[in-house]
Enzyme design. Structure first.
Site, PDB file in Angstrom:
ATOM      1  CE1 TYR A 109       3.914   5.971   7.146  1.00 14.95           C
ATOM      2  CE2 TYR A 109       5.591   4.685   8.261  1.00 14.95           C
ATOM      3  CZ  TYR A 109       4.548   5.571   8.317  1.00 14.95           C
ATOM      4  OH  TYR A 109       4.142   6.070   9.531  1.00 14.95           O
TER       5      TYR A 109
ATOM      6  CB  THR B  69       8.279   0.454   4.094  1.00 17.12           C
ATOM      7  OG1 THR B  69       7.590  -0.340   3.121  1.00 17.12           O
ATOM      8  CG2 THR B  69       8.850   1.675   3.438  1.00 17.12           C
TER       9      THR B  69
ATOM     10  CG  ASP C 212       1.792  -1.450   8.662  1.00 17.62           C
ATOM     11  OD1 ASP C 212       2.891  -1.292   8.097  1.00 17.62           O
ATOM     12  OD2 ASP C 212       0.752  -1.702   8.029  1.00 17.62           O
ATOM     13  CB  SER C 213       2.512   2.587   6.660  1.00 16.79           C
ATOM     14  OG  SER C 213       2.289   1.355   6.007  1.00 16.79           O
TER      15      SER C 213
ATOM     16  CB  CYS D 183       5.084  -5.802   1.989  1.00 20.80           C
ATOM     17  SG  CYS D 183       3.640  -4.759   2.220  1.00 20.80           S
TER      18      CYS D 183
ATOM     19  CG  HIS E 262      -0.606  -4.341   3.135  1.00 20.79           C
ATOM     20  ND1 HIS E 262       0.167  -3.480   3.877  1.00 20.79           N
ATOM     21  CD2 HIS E 262      -1.812  -3.755   3.015  1.00 20.79           C
ATOM     22  CE1 HIS E 262      -0.551  -2.417   4.176  1.00 20.79           C
ATOM     23  NE2 HIS E 262      -1.765  -2.559   3.665  1.00 20.79           N
TER      24      HIS E 262
ATOM     25  CD  GLU F 143      -4.638  -0.545   2.726  1.00 25.14           C
ATOM     26  OE1 GLU F 143      -5.716  -0.076   3.105  1.00 25.14           O
ATOM     27  OE2 GLU F 143      -3.638  -0.663   3.467  1.00 25.14           O
TER      28      GLU F 143
END
Ligand code: DGL
Length: 273
Positions: free
Chosen positions: A42, A75, A10-11, A189, A191, A155
């Site tokens: 990203y 993404t 993942d990013s 996504c 997250h 985050e």
């Protein structure tokens, strides 16, 4: 039987929602995870840049004796769907993204054919989900909405339904989904599953939420079973974690995202830029 590891990237840390599901579904598998924390996010970059980063992430995992690579980033998964060179460059490896499994799960879940997709700006702009959903269910109505504030909220740990910013942005972004009466919402996504509680409260009962990372893990189970490539070992599988920035910061987030302490090592790596 194949005891090589499953590679996941993942990013950043969002792909750990896929890893969490993998460790539950496939506890004997070794996992090598890469979080490109130095270059996250990203989702605000151009398709060319995302595709380039994605190739580098895949090349990194290929050097770690993996039998399959899971692109646990909405993404990156969307960007490679439009990359003509992708198959030529990585045809030697099983590479699966989140879009296909999540789209299939949504089509199986919807009762009224109205499917919402929330994801990063790049994923929504790519139209990846609409394309796959319409291949499966041509009459489906697909409503996409970019939710750029969701990643920073997650985050930074602002995920509780009682947290005013989480509630504010959920109401703001999901208003269109309610208006359009979607009965199934893809969290496109990786997250976003951390915001499940606030998202379901805002959407109300009767709306099915599809976690793209969890669907990818289920897809890995099906593919490895079908191909006879499940690991066979007595003990639980190991986990090797790599990030491209601070190991300390990454480790803290990993424990928060996995909801348990890490059973493995975390190292810093550099990708060929
Ligand atoms: N992991 C990304 C995704 O699933 C979100 C974070 C980013 O923008 O890089 O789309």
């Amino acid at each position: 039987m194949n005891n090589s590891a499953i590679g996941v990237f993942d990013s950043g840390v969002g792909g750990l929602t896929c890893v969490k599901e993998l460790t539950e579904l496939l506890p004997r598998e070794n996992i090598v995870y890469l979080g490109d924390t130095a270059r996250v996010p990203y989702g605000t970059r151009s398709r060319e840049t995302i595709a380039r980063y994605t190739h580098q992430d895949i090349e990194f995992l290929k050097r770690h004796d993996v039998k399959m690579i899971l692109v646990a980033c909405g993404t990156a998964s969307s960007a490679i769907m439009y990359d003509r060179d992708f198959a030529a460059q990585h045809g030697d490896m099983k590479v699966s993204g989140v879009v296909l499994p999540a789209a299939h799960a949504a089509c199986a879940a919807t009762r009224n054919g109205r499917i919402g997709v929330i994801a990063t700006s790049a994923t929504i702009k790519s139209g990846s989900y609409g394309r796959v959903i319409h291949e499966i269910m041509p009459d489906a109505k697909v409503i996409g909405k970019a939710c750029p504030m969701f990643v920073p909220l997650v985050e930074n740990g602002y995920t509780s339904p009682d947290c005013p910013p989480a509630r504010f942005f959920a109401e703001e972004y999901l208003e269109v989904m309610k208006r359009e009466q979607v009965d199934t919402l893809i969290l496109g996504c990786t997250h976003y599953p951390h915001l499940t509680e606030v998202i379901s409260q805002v959407m109300g009962e009767g709306v099915t939420l599809i976690s793209s990372g969890a669907e990818l893990a289920k897809y890995a189970l099906k593919t490895l079973t079908f191909d006879g490539e499940l690991a066979e070992r007595e003990e639980q599988g190991s986990m090797e974690l790599y990030c491209t920035d601070s190991v300390e910061l990454f480790s803290e987030s990993v424990e928060r995202f996995l909801g348990k302490s890490i059973n493995g090592e975390v190292s810093k790596c550099s990708l060929k830029l």
